[in-house]
Design a protein around this motif. Structure first.
Motif, PDB file in Angstrom:
ATOM      1  N   ARG A   1      -6.166   9.488   6.698  1.00  0.00           N
ATOM      2  CA  ARG A   1      -6.886   8.753   5.671  1.00  0.00           C
ATOM      3  C   ARG A   1      -6.446   7.296   5.705  1.00  0.00           C
ATOM      4  NH1 ARG A   1      -5.954   7.449   0.317  1.00  0.00           N
ATOM      5  NH2 ARG A   1      -4.095   8.750   0.142  1.00  0.00           N
ATOM      6  N   TYR A   2      -7.393   6.393   5.603  1.00  0.00           N
ATOM      7  CA  TYR A   2      -7.071   4.968   5.628  1.00  0.00           C
ATOM      8  C   TYR A   2      -6.620   4.541   4.240  1.00  0.00           C
ATOM      9  CZ  TYR A   2      -7.624  -0.078   6.057  1.00  0.00           C
ATOM     10  OH  TYR A   2      -7.403  -1.432   6.062  1.00  0.00           O
ATOM     11  N   VAL A   3      -5.431   3.988   4.174  1.00  0.00           N
ATOM     12  CA  VAL A   3      -4.889   3.506   2.903  1.00  0.00           C
ATOM     13  C   VAL A   3      -5.393   2.085   2.667  1.00  0.00           C
ATOM     14  CG1 VAL A   3      -2.798   2.991   1.601  1.00  0.00           C
ATOM     15  CG2 VAL A   3      -2.844   4.952   3.167  1.00  0.00           C
ATOM     16  N   VAL A   4      -6.079   1.878   1.553  1.00  0.00           N
ATOM     17  CA  VAL A   4      -6.634   0.568   1.230  1.00  0.00           C
ATOM     18  C   VAL A   4      -5.517  -0.339   0.709  1.00  0.00           C
ATOM     19  CG1 VAL A   4      -8.320  -0.674  -0.186  1.00  0.00           C
ATOM     20  CG2 VAL A   4      -8.866   1.595   0.714  1.00  0.00           C
ATOM     21  N   GLN A   5      -5.483  -1.560   1.199  1.00  0.00           N
ATOM     22  CA  GLN A   5      -4.457  -2.554   0.844  1.00  0.00           C
ATOM     23  C   GLN A   5      -3.036  -1.984   0.983  1.00  0.00           C
ATOM     24  OE1 GLN A   5      -5.795  -4.188  -3.106  1.00  0.00           O
ATOM     25  NE2 GLN A   5      -5.772  -6.104  -1.964  1.00  0.00           N
ATOM     26  N   PRO A   6      -2.712  -1.477   2.157  1.00  0.00           N
ATOM     27  CA  PRO A   6      -1.386  -0.865   2.328  1.00  0.00           C
ATOM     28  C   PRO A   6      -0.285  -1.903   2.506  1.00  0.00           C
ATOM     29  CG  PRO A   6      -2.561  -0.850   4.407  1.00  0.00           C
ATOM     30  CD  PRO A   6      -3.508  -1.418   3.389  1.00  0.00           C
ATOM     31  N   ARG A   7       0.900  -1.534   2.097  1.00  0.00           N
ATOM     32  CA  ARG A   7       2.097  -2.281   2.463  1.00  0.00           C
ATOM     33  C   ARG A   7       2.782  -1.532   3.611  1.00  0.00           C
ATOM     34  NH1 ARG A   7       5.288  -4.164  -2.969  1.00  0.00           N
ATOM     35  NH2 ARG A   7       6.717  -4.985  -1.388  1.00  0.00           N
ATOM     36  N   HIS A   8       3.496  -2.286   4.423  1.00  0.00           N
ATOM     37  CA  HIS A   8       4.230  -1.708   5.558  1.00  0.00           C
ATOM     38  C   HIS A   8       5.711  -1.923   5.265  1.00  0.00           C
ATOM     39  CE1 HIS A   8       4.614  -1.285  10.199  1.00  0.00           C
ATOM     40  NE2 HIS A   8       5.730  -0.931   9.601  1.00  0.00           N
ATOM     41  N   ILE A   9       6.393  -0.842   4.936  1.00  0.00           N
ATOM     42  CA  ILE A   9       7.813  -0.929   4.586  1.00  0.00           C
ATOM     43  C   ILE A   9       8.588   0.011   5.505  1.00  0.00           C
ATOM     44  CG2 ILE A   9       9.546  -0.504   2.786  1.00  0.00           C
ATOM     45  CD1 ILE A   9       7.427  -1.324   0.731  1.00  0.00           C
ATOM     46  N   GLU A  10       9.707  -0.464   6.022  1.00  0.00           N
ATOM     47  CA  GLU A  10      10.506   0.335   6.942  1.00  0.00           C
ATOM     48  C   GLU A  10      11.953   0.386   6.457  1.00  0.00           C
ATOM     49  OE1 GLU A  10       9.563  -1.921  10.427  1.00  0.00           O
ATOM     50  OE2 GLU A  10      11.374  -3.165  10.265  1.00  0.00           O
ATOM     51  N   VAL A  11      12.594   1.498   6.741  1.00  0.00           N
ATOM     52  CA  VAL A  11      13.977   1.715   6.308  1.00  0.00           C
ATOM     53  C   VAL A  11      14.877   1.760   7.534  1.00  0.00           C
ATOM     54  CG1 VAL A  11      15.564   3.254   5.101  1.00  0.00           C
ATOM     55  CG2 VAL A  11      13.217   2.960   4.253  1.00  0.00           C
ATOM     56  N   GLN A  12      15.939   0.958   7.498  1.00  0.00           N
ATOM     57  CA  GLN A  12      16.931   0.952   8.579  1.00  0.00           C
ATOM     58  C   GLN A  12      17.899   2.104   8.379  1.00  0.00           C
ATOM     59  OE1 GLN A  12      17.601  -1.578  11.326  1.00  0.00           O
ATOM     60  NE2 GLN A  12      18.518   0.383  11.852  1.00  0.00           N
TER      61      GLN A  12
ATOM     62  N   LEU B   1       1.621  -8.422  -1.679  1.00  0.00           N
ATOM     63  CA  LEU B   1       1.728  -8.129  -0.257  1.00  0.00           C
ATOM     64  C   LEU B   1       0.884  -6.936   0.166  1.00  0.00           C
ATOM     65  CD1 LEU B   1       5.613  -8.499   0.042  1.00  0.00           C
ATOM     66  CD2 LEU B   1       3.873 -10.238   0.490  1.00  0.00           C
ATOM     67  N   ASP B   2       0.203  -7.082   1.285  1.00  0.00           N
ATOM     68  CA  ASP B   2      -0.443  -5.983   1.991  1.00  0.00           C
ATOM     69  C   ASP B   2      -0.758  -6.482   3.385  1.00  0.00           C
ATOM     70  OD1 ASP B   2      -3.468  -6.752   2.187  1.00  0.00           O
ATOM     71  OD2 ASP B   2      -2.953  -7.145   0.096  1.00  0.00           O
ATOM     72  N   THR B   3      -1.168  -5.561   4.260  1.00  0.00           N
ATOM     73  CA  THR B   3      -1.371  -5.935   5.659  1.00  0.00           C
ATOM     74  C   THR B   3      -2.586  -6.833   5.866  1.00  0.00           C
ATOM     75  OG1 THR B   3      -2.586  -3.871   6.036  1.00  0.00           O
ATOM     76  CG2 THR B   3      -0.216  -3.869   6.524  1.00  0.00           C
ATOM     77  N   GLY B   4      -3.403  -7.033   4.828  1.00  0.00           N
ATOM     78  CA  GLY B   4      -4.553  -7.930   4.939  1.00  0.00           C
ATOM     79  C   GLY B   4      -4.310  -9.303   4.362  1.00  0.00           C
ATOM     80  N   LEU B   5      -3.040  -9.643   4.078  1.00  0.00           N
ATOM     81  CA  LEU B   5      -2.750 -10.912   3.410  1.00  0.00           C
ATOM     82  C   LEU B   5      -3.241 -12.116   4.208  1.00  0.00           C
ATOM     83  CD1 LEU B   5       0.441 -11.922   1.515  1.00  0.00           C
ATOM     84  CD2 LEU B   5      -0.445 -13.445   3.256  1.00  0.00           C
ATOM     85  N   ILE B   6      -2.982 -12.150   5.497  1.00  0.00           N
ATOM     86  CA  ILE B   6      -3.371 -13.311   6.298  1.00  0.00           C
ATOM     87  C   ILE B   6      -4.885 -13.483   6.299  1.00  0.00           C
ATOM     88  CG2 ILE B   6      -3.476 -14.204   8.669  1.00  0.00           C
ATOM     89  CD1 ILE B   6      -0.645 -13.228   9.078  1.00  0.00           C
ATOM     90  N   GLN B   7      -5.607 -12.386   6.450  1.00  0.00           N
ATOM     91  CA  GLN B   7      -7.070 -12.468   6.421  1.00  0.00           C
ATOM     92  C   GLN B   7      -7.555 -12.934   5.053  1.00  0.00           C
ATOM     93  OE1 GLN B   7      -8.948  -8.776   7.414  1.00  0.00           O
ATOM     94  NE2 GLN B   7     -11.004  -9.645   7.470  1.00  0.00           N
ATOM     95  N   ARG B   8      -6.927 -12.442   4.000  1.00  0.00           N
ATOM     96  CA  ARG B   8      -7.318 -12.815   2.637  1.00  0.00           C
ATOM     97  C   ARG B   8      -7.074 -14.296   2.359  1.00  0.00           C
ATOM     98  NH1 ARG B   8      -4.428  -9.325   0.435  1.00  0.00           N
ATOM     99  NH2 ARG B   8      -2.726 -10.500  -0.494  1.00  0.00           N
ATOM    100  N   GLU B   9      -6.016 -14.851   2.944  1.00  0.00           N
ATOM    101  CA  GLU B   9      -5.650 -16.253   2.702  1.00  0.00           C
ATOM    102  C   GLU B   9      -6.107 -17.166   3.841  1.00  0.00           C
ATOM    103  OE1 GLU B   9      -4.279 -17.661   0.174  1.00  0.00           O
ATOM    104  OE2 GLU B   9      -3.294 -16.109  -1.025  1.00  0.00           O
ATOM    105  N   GLU B  10      -7.056 -16.700   4.642  1.00  0.00           N
ATOM    106  CA  GLU B  10      -7.447 -17.435   5.848  1.00  0.00           C
ATOM    107  C   GLU B  10      -7.930 -18.848   5.558  1.00  0.00           C
ATOM    108  OE1 GLU B  10     -10.648 -16.781   9.425  1.00  0.00           O
ATOM    109  OE2 GLU B  10      -9.519 -15.055   8.729  1.00  0.00           O
TER     110      GLU B  10
END
Length: 663
Positions: free
Chosen positions: A201-212, A437-446
């Motif tokens: 399922r495609y998550v709308v306005q997702p954040r990408h968070i990673e744990v070390q 923050l979300d993975t579309g931030l750059i496109q949104r602020e283009e």
């Protein structure tokens, strides 16, 4: 501890590993290709071994040559860095067979996490939350479509063996699924030799968070908190930060525990990163595990005070983890920006060539630069075009943002395009500053990030012109030097007058100076300015204009003057001679390569008719594929290259004849 290790990588990560190894008294062996014979990692290592020609496939991906280099030099262990062979199970196995320690996880862990479908099945068994979807082995097209219809659109089709954004398709309607599936499988087969896919399922306005996470050979596991990597372009990370802002602590704790559960499920050893796709409410789903050190590991080091490469070395040697979970804590906030040789205003095309001028920000407890590049180095088509990673720390996120803006304003590159100004605008844009923050931030602020920038102020134009004039005087260049375009207009009984010409965005400008007292009166676009200046050194000037003193950094080259101010760079081009118009007309029917690269597809035959914007061929450079399109309706009279051919910037690719000119 090891006496000697070999680093099977190049550039900034090789230099980074060397730094920690030296701190522990470990000798280092570098490997290098033709292109890297004079590279910094070769100079900084205690020994260096040549392993092949410039293309990575003929050098840094040559397992047997790297193993032999380790054996010949007596290296007890190999650090793979990231990229190249870092997650290659065959390389890890080759190390094991030759009694060389692989500074990374066991082969079994690499295999378990190497395929998305396999890893998700393991994570589901371990109780790690997964994005709703299908991760099974049935690859029948109609069956997969049924699964997608059941999940509900939009869905993502993802290559099981994929990475870096390749082999991924977003499908918004059931009718589009089969075509998208075929395209995704084709790309996955070409890129990874494996066309298996999974559906999520495609998550709308997702954040990408990673744990070390870290594990050792004694059964200990810890996390070193998380990093937010949501700011991406083409699925490639641009800015990273730690810890993740505006996230509820219970949600973060659940994510951190899930990451440890994931590592424990595969008996993980060493440094690893568990990546999650996160809803805006903080609900997290396991995405994948990277079985290596990450590019963005410095932000974790900045907030924890730990050297993760040192941890890798100690764990690989068999020592227990340096700290247990209760001994680790977060201190402040850190940001990392990836400074690339690329041109944002031209669709982020990689910039190839020599760096004529390079000045890094001053490093201290708040500012760190990780790089393998120095002034005079050349960015080539063979490797990633990263110049450096800029990492900053502040007591809180607001302080870290201020540090990043200041550090970017001190980061100066001339000789080829770069993304420094873009990064500075990104840090200052409303969405990022407020942690929306979300993975579309750059496109949104283009519009803000890539839209037309404010015109250069008259005051900056005058300051730049005076900088050029002062530099001319300082280097004793006279009126016979055409580069400067500044001619002395001495006259009897008249104050000294000078004219400085340059072009801004292709438009010719001229500033007239008249020497007066200890300074000048400048005339520009009908206005007069009282101005004075002093060169502080070869790259810094202090300008006094309208009662205000301002320090500028600058660089000079044959092409012009570049002024760096407030995180932005402004190029004032020297006036170049006009080229023969007849020659330009002769080139009008030819489409040329915008950069060096490799032709991946030729989609037209000689004398074939095409429509405007039809893709004629594709070109790959710096891991990115670019489409060369028809500029208008017409006929391709000839194609000069085939798939697999290497081309240089400016090479004519096809002969194109506009439809209106066809006889």
């Amino acid at each position: 501890m090891f006496n000697k290790i070999l680093i099977a990588n190049r550039g900034e990560i090789a230099c980074r590993v060397i730094r920690s190894a030296k701190k522990l008294g470990i000798a280092t062996v570098a490997v290098y290709s033709d292109a890297d014979a004079q590279a910094q990692h070769v100079k900084q290592a205690d020994e260096a071994v040549y392993i092949g020609e410039s293309p990575a496939a003929q050098s840094y991906l040559q397992v047997e040559r790297i193993i032999q280099a380790a054996l010949d030099t007596g290296a007890q262990a190999i650090h793979p860095g990231y990229g190249f062979l870092s997650e290659n199970d065959q390389f890890a196995e080759a190390c094991k067979k030759n009694n060389i320690v692989f500074i990374g996880p066991p082969v079994e862990a690499i295999l378990a996490m190497g395929l998305k479908a396999t890893s998700k099945a393991l994570m589901e068994k371990a109780g790690v939350p997964l994005t709703p979807g299908y991760h099974g082995s049935n690859q029948d097209a109609e069956f997969l479509k049924q699964q997608a219809d059941a999940i509900g659109y939009p869905v993502l089709i993802k290559a099981s063996a994929g990475g870096g954004g390749k082999g991924m398709r977003l499908v918004e309607r059931s009718d589009d699924f089969l075509a998208a599936l075929a395209s995704c499988k084709s790309e996955a087969k070409a890129s990874f030799a494996n066309d298996d896919v999974l559906i999520e399922r495609y998550v709308v306005q997702p954040r990408h968070i990673e744990v070390q996470v870290f594990g050792d050979t004694h059964g200990n596991y810890v996390h070193l908190f998380e990093r937010d990597c949501s700011v991406q372009r083409r699925h490639q990370k641009v800015l990273e930060e730690a810890p993740a802002p505006k996230m509820a602590e219970p949600k973060l704790e659940a994510m951190r525990q899930a990451a440890i559960d994931a590592a424990r499920a595969v008996n993980y050893v060493g440094a690893g990163t568990v990546e999650f796709i996160v809803e805006q409410d903080g609900t997290a789903y396991f995405m994948e595990m990277n079985t290596r050190l990450q590019v963005e590991h410095p932000v974790t080091e900045m907030i924890t005070g730990q050297d993760l490469v040192e941890w890798q070395l100690r764990v690989a040697y068999g020592e227990p983890l340096p700290k247990q979970q209760h001994e680790l804590s977060i201190n402040g906030h850190a940001l990392e920006a990836r400074v690339y040789a690329e041109e944002p205003e031209k669709g982020f095309l990689p910039a190839i060539g020599q760096i004529h001028y390079l000045s890094y920000p001053t490093q201290n407890a708040h500012v760190r630069v990780d790089s393998g590049i120095v002034e005079g180095d050349e960015i080539t088509t063979y490797y990633d075009p990263m110049i450096a990673k800029l990492i900053v720390w502040g007591e809180n996120r607001e302080a870290a943002l201020t540090q990043m803006h200041h550090a970017l304003s001190q980061f100066h590159v001339d000789g080829l395009g770069n993304n420094i100004a873009f990064l500075d605008r990104l840090v200052r844009c409303e969405s990022f500053a407020n942690a929306h923050l979300d993975t579309g931030l750059i496109q949104r602020e283009e519009a803000f990030l890539l839209g037309p920038q404010p015109q250069v102020s008259p005051e900056l134009v005058v300051s730049a012109a005076l900088t050029e004039l002062l530099s001319r005087f300082a280097s004793n260049k006279t009126a016979n030097n055409p580069v400067w375009q500044a001619a002395s207009l001495w006259r009897v009984n008249i104050n000294a007058r000078y004219a400085v010409k340059f072009a801004i965005n292709g438009i010719e400008n001229i500033v007239h100076f008249t020497a007066q007292n200890a300074g000048y009166v400048a005339e520009y676009e009908g206005q007069s300015y009282v101005v004075n200046g002093q060169l502080l050194d070869a790259h810094h000037v202090k300008i006094e204009l309208a009662g205000r003193k301002t320090d500028y950094a600058f660089s000079l080259s044959d092409s012009g003057l570049t002024v760096y101010h407030n995180g932005q760079s402004h190029h004032f081009a020297h006036i170049q001679p006009s080229f023969n118009s007849q020659d330009n007309a002769a080139d009008a029917g030819n489409l040329k390569a915008p950069m060096p690269g490799v032709i991946t597809q030729v989609l037209v035959q000689p004398n074939s008719q095409v429509k405007k914007d039809d893709v004629l061929l594709t070109l790959e450079a710096m891991k990115i594929e670019y489409s060369i399109r028809a500029p208008q309706d017409g006929v391709v009279a000839a194609a000069y290259f085939q798939a697999g051919d290497q081309v240089k910037a400016g090479d004519e690719l096809v002969e194109f004849v506009a439809l209106e000119d066809v006889a």
